[in-house]
Design a protein around this motif. Sequence first.
Motif, PDB file in Angstrom:
ATOM      1  N   VAL A  63       0.845  -1.199   0.000  1.00  0.00           N
ATOM      2  CA  VAL A  63       0.000   0.000   0.000  1.00  0.00           C
ATOM      3  C   VAL A  63       0.881   1.250   0.000  1.00  0.00           C
ATOM      4  O   VAL A  63       0.678   2.173  -0.800  1.00  0.00           O
ATOM      5  N   PHE A  64       1.891   1.263   0.886  1.00  0.00           N
ATOM      6  CA  PHE A  64       2.789   2.415   0.955  1.00  0.00           C
ATOM      7  C   PHE A  64       3.581   2.558  -0.339  1.00  0.00           C
ATOM      8  O   PHE A  64       3.717   3.672  -0.875  1.00  0.00           O
ATOM      9  N   GLN A  65       4.134   1.462  -0.850  1.00  0.00           N
ATOM     10  CA  GLN A  65       4.950   1.529  -2.059  1.00  0.00           C
ATOM     11  C   GLN A  65       4.156   2.073  -3.243  1.00  0.00           C
ATOM     12  O   GLN A  65       4.666   2.857  -4.048  1.00  0.00           O
ATOM     13  N   LYS A  66       2.898   1.679  -3.341  1.00  0.00           N
ATOM     14  CA  LYS A  66       2.058   2.172  -4.432  1.00  0.00           C
ATOM     15  C   LYS A  66       1.787   3.668  -4.290  1.00  0.00           C
ATOM     16  O   LYS A  66       1.798   4.417  -5.271  1.00  0.00           O
ATOM     17  N   ARG A  67       1.581   4.097  -3.035  1.00  0.00           N
ATOM     18  CA  ARG A  67       1.226   5.506  -2.810  1.00  0.00           C
ATOM     19  C   ARG A  67       2.411   6.453  -2.952  1.00  0.00           C
ATOM     20  O   ARG A  67       2.215   7.663  -3.091  1.00  0.00           O
ATOM     21  N   LEU A  68       3.635   5.910  -2.905  1.00  0.00           N
ATOM     22  CA  LEU A  68       4.815   6.777  -2.985  1.00  0.00           C
ATOM     23  C   LEU A  68       4.790   7.679  -4.207  1.00  0.00           C
ATOM     24  O   LEU A  68       5.217   8.835  -4.145  1.00  0.00           O
ATOM     25  N   ASN A  69       4.317   7.145  -5.316  1.00  0.00           N
ATOM     26  CA  ASN A  69       4.370   7.901  -6.565  1.00  0.00           C
ATOM     27  C   ASN A  69       3.002   8.312  -7.097  1.00  0.00           C
ATOM     28  O   ASN A  69       2.889   8.791  -8.226  1.00  0.00           O
ATOM     29  N   GLU A  70       1.976   8.116  -6.266  1.00  0.00           N
ATOM     30  CA  GLU A  70       0.644   8.554  -6.676  1.00  0.00           C
ATOM     31  C   GLU A  70       0.487  10.054  -6.478  1.00  0.00           C
ATOM     32  O   GLU A  70       0.951  10.608  -5.487  1.00  0.00           O
ATOM     33  N   GLN A  71      -0.161  10.715  -7.410  1.00  0.00           N
ATOM     34  CA  GLN A  71      -0.357  12.156  -7.328  1.00  0.00           C
ATOM     35  C   GLN A  71      -1.611  12.518  -6.529  1.00  0.00           C
ATOM     36  O   GLN A  71      -1.645  13.532  -5.840  1.00  0.00           O
ATOM     37  N   LYS A  72      -2.631  11.678  -6.621  1.00  0.00           N
ATOM     38  CA  LYS A  72      -3.891  12.007  -5.956  1.00  0.00           C
ATOM     39  C   LYS A  72      -3.858  11.612  -4.476  1.00  0.00           C
ATOM     40  O   LYS A  72      -3.143  10.690  -4.068  1.00  0.00           O
ATOM     41  N   ALA A  73      -4.646  12.322  -3.677  1.00  0.00           N
ATOM     42  CA  ALA A  73      -4.733  12.014  -2.247  1.00  0.00           C
ATOM     43  C   ALA A  73      -5.480  10.698  -2.062  1.00  0.00           C
ATOM     44  O   ALA A  73      -6.518  10.466  -2.701  1.00  0.00           O
ATOM     45  N   PRO A  74      -4.965   9.788  -1.196  1.00  0.00           N
ATOM     46  CA  PRO A  74      -5.622   8.490  -0.998  1.00  0.00           C
ATOM     47  C   PRO A  74      -6.961   8.644  -0.283  1.00  0.00           C
ATOM     48  O   PRO A  74      -7.167   9.585   0.495  1.00  0.00           O
ATOM     49  N   ALA A  75      -7.843   7.697  -0.542  1.00  0.00           N
ATOM     50  CA  ALA A  75      -9.179   7.748   0.059  1.00  0.00           C
ATOM     51  C   ALA A  75      -9.167   7.293   1.512  1.00  0.00           C
ATOM     52  O   ALA A  75     -10.029   7.685   2.305  1.00  0.00           O
ATOM     53  N   THR A  76      -8.207   6.437   1.857  1.00  0.00           N
ATOM     54  CA  THR A  76      -8.120   5.923   3.231  1.00  0.00           C
ATOM     55  C   THR A  76      -6.731   6.188   3.795  1.00  0.00           C
ATOM     56  O   THR A  76      -5.743   6.243   3.051  1.00  0.00           O
ATOM     57  N   PRO A  77      -6.614   6.340   5.115  1.00  0.00           N
ATOM     58  CA  PRO A  77      -5.309   6.612   5.712  1.00  0.00           C
ATOM     59  C   PRO A  77      -4.411   5.383   5.737  1.00  0.00           C
ATOM     60  O   PRO A  77      -4.906   4.246   5.806  1.00  0.00           O
TER      61      PRO A  77
END
Length: 721
Positions: free
Chosen positions: A59-73
């Motif tokens: 989950v963290f690795q995927k979010r590292l390079n995502e531009q949009k704000a995640p829906a869940t913490p």
Amino acid sequence: MKIICPHIKAKGAPEYTSLYEHLLLVSKAAQKIAVYSNIDPEIARLGAILHDIGKTSSVFQKRLNEQKAPATPFRHEIASCFFLSLFDEKIQPALIEMVIAHHKSILHDTRNKGILDLEEYRGDTFELHIKNWEEWKNDALTILQSFGIETKDISKQEAENNFNFVVEYCEKTVRERGFSQWRGLLMAADHFASALSEHTNEYLNKTFAIPNLQFYNRQDQLYPLSLKNSSSHKRHTMVVACTGAGKTDFLFRRCKGRVFYTLPFQASINAMYKRVKNDLSKDNPALDIRLLHAASSIALEGSKKEEKIIQGHVGAAIKILTPHQIAAIAFGTNGYEAMIMDIKGCDVILDEIHTYTDVTRSIVLKIIEVLKYLNCNIHIGTATMPSILYQKIIEILGKENVLEVALEKDELKLFNRHIIHKIEGWEKADPVIKSALANQLKVLVVCNRVQTAQERYTLYKAQFPDIPILLLHSRFKKSDRNEKERLLLGLNQTGKENGNFNTSNKACLVISTQVVEVSIDISFDCMITEAAPLDSMAQRFGRINRKRTTKTIGKYKPIYVLAPPEEEKEALPYSLEIIQRSYKTLPDDDLLNETELQEKIDQVFTEIDFLKIEQHSVFKENGKWSIDKLTHNPKAILLDLLEIDSVSCICEADEETYLEATYEERSKMEISTRYYVVKDLRQLDCGSKPFIVPDSSYNKETGFDVSLANPKNYNSEYLFL
């Protein structure tokens, strides 16, 4: 160096630092800090390795390079705790304190992302963080094993048991009052390694070194404090002496360990940093001296604000900073435990203590209380201190513990340098300036507000087109301000005189604000200043006829003081009543006698309301802490209490460069300002989290114009890049 699991990153663009590298560097920093702090370095190492292992999560690795704000913490420190059972039960409390709160308060976090906040508001915290457990746990175990940690398979149930244990520990600990040294240690180590990255090992070799201060043993008949004995069994120091008597040298001579040196203004710490670095370079060729800017990092969520003091690097031999940063310890703002780990037991110089308001005087006392608690040696120097404040400080430190030093009356008389003239307003000052410049004098104009200084500069530049003129205040880019300070001092890059301004023998004009009051070593011929609190004016006066020789003693130069305004609003940032009292005590068309200055100051400052900040402080007068453990204060209390430039901003044209720049390069682009000025503007989420101001609001010549700091002034070209 072989990198274990190189596909697992601790940071995204542009660094793409591997998690293994980051944990290795943080562990080395943590061990060094632990040894210095006399706490177990092996526990520190293990906590540093565990603190970010949750970043292995897919989950963290995927979010590292995502531009949009995640829906869940997703909080990586929570996922890190799933591996707690790999470690000895005896050290688990220390590990929890290092890991679970190294970014967030465990409760009442600004964004409600502390572990207890998530448990209260969501109830699905474990499920969110255990997602894809079977996919990523083996990478985590491989990395942990590479650090010599004995591993075993951890089932989802065991991970949940670890999570529940951490929650229970936090629920119990948050009811305790005080600070966690383990949290402070990890935060300091994490910041150190994150800031220095591949240079971490190089700088670790220089940390916690004691500087050689023998340079300050120099003696000169013109500086009476240089002739006084600084040796004493008393651990604290109080020096009251006029500008130019050698206070700074004396205070440094009193230091035996690492030194934290404070001055009131950000601009003044720049000049002092250069001065100390130059003074000590010969005896300390590898001196680790750090400059901590007063600008703070502000994280926003809706209408809330959170202050995080920019710590700089832990363990420097000498740190030059403002009292505002030390005061953060007393107010419990984010990072305060890391500051505690760095400063405890050190020598702290509080130089040129100013007393503008009841609040700032009270903050000085609170700083002294907390430094005493942290076993620091406290060395205080000032030219101007009300007796009531002096006695309160002596009471806090204990008279038996303080070496008290002051000049004798005969010595003070040798520092009589100024004839004071009272004038009604700027219209009366202009002919004085014109005459002084015609007589080839160096003229210094001091204003109480940046806007006034900018207006005067624009006026005089048009009025005296052939005269060298310079504007100096706190709202320039740091790179521009450094250049202006160099011009003002009249020195080239090697420190030799180049005939500009201070070293000129011809007419020149400098317009400044309070930033000129301390540490900027200039000696001009004539001053025009707005009326201010008497202690502040005394500091300003010290920039006139400052250069002393046997021939200049007994020679006087003129200072013209404008009458106070009539309205309270016009007196800001000062109290109108204090300015009026101060102005009344000044002589008119007569000599300002240094032997009478203390009496005049005591006429102006008659009381201190210490209770104004006691309710906000987490360190109380009785020596106890009132803050919940593993939390920090979510409110930017210092921003509310003090009218100071406490946040950073950058021009919109610098935004792209800032994102890719190093720590030092970013610092040069930053402008200090007040939170309320920029709170409605865009803000970056890197570096010191600067706000983005319109290019049209900044001019290299005049600095930042706060009236133009409006979103409607953004350059539309940048919005489409």
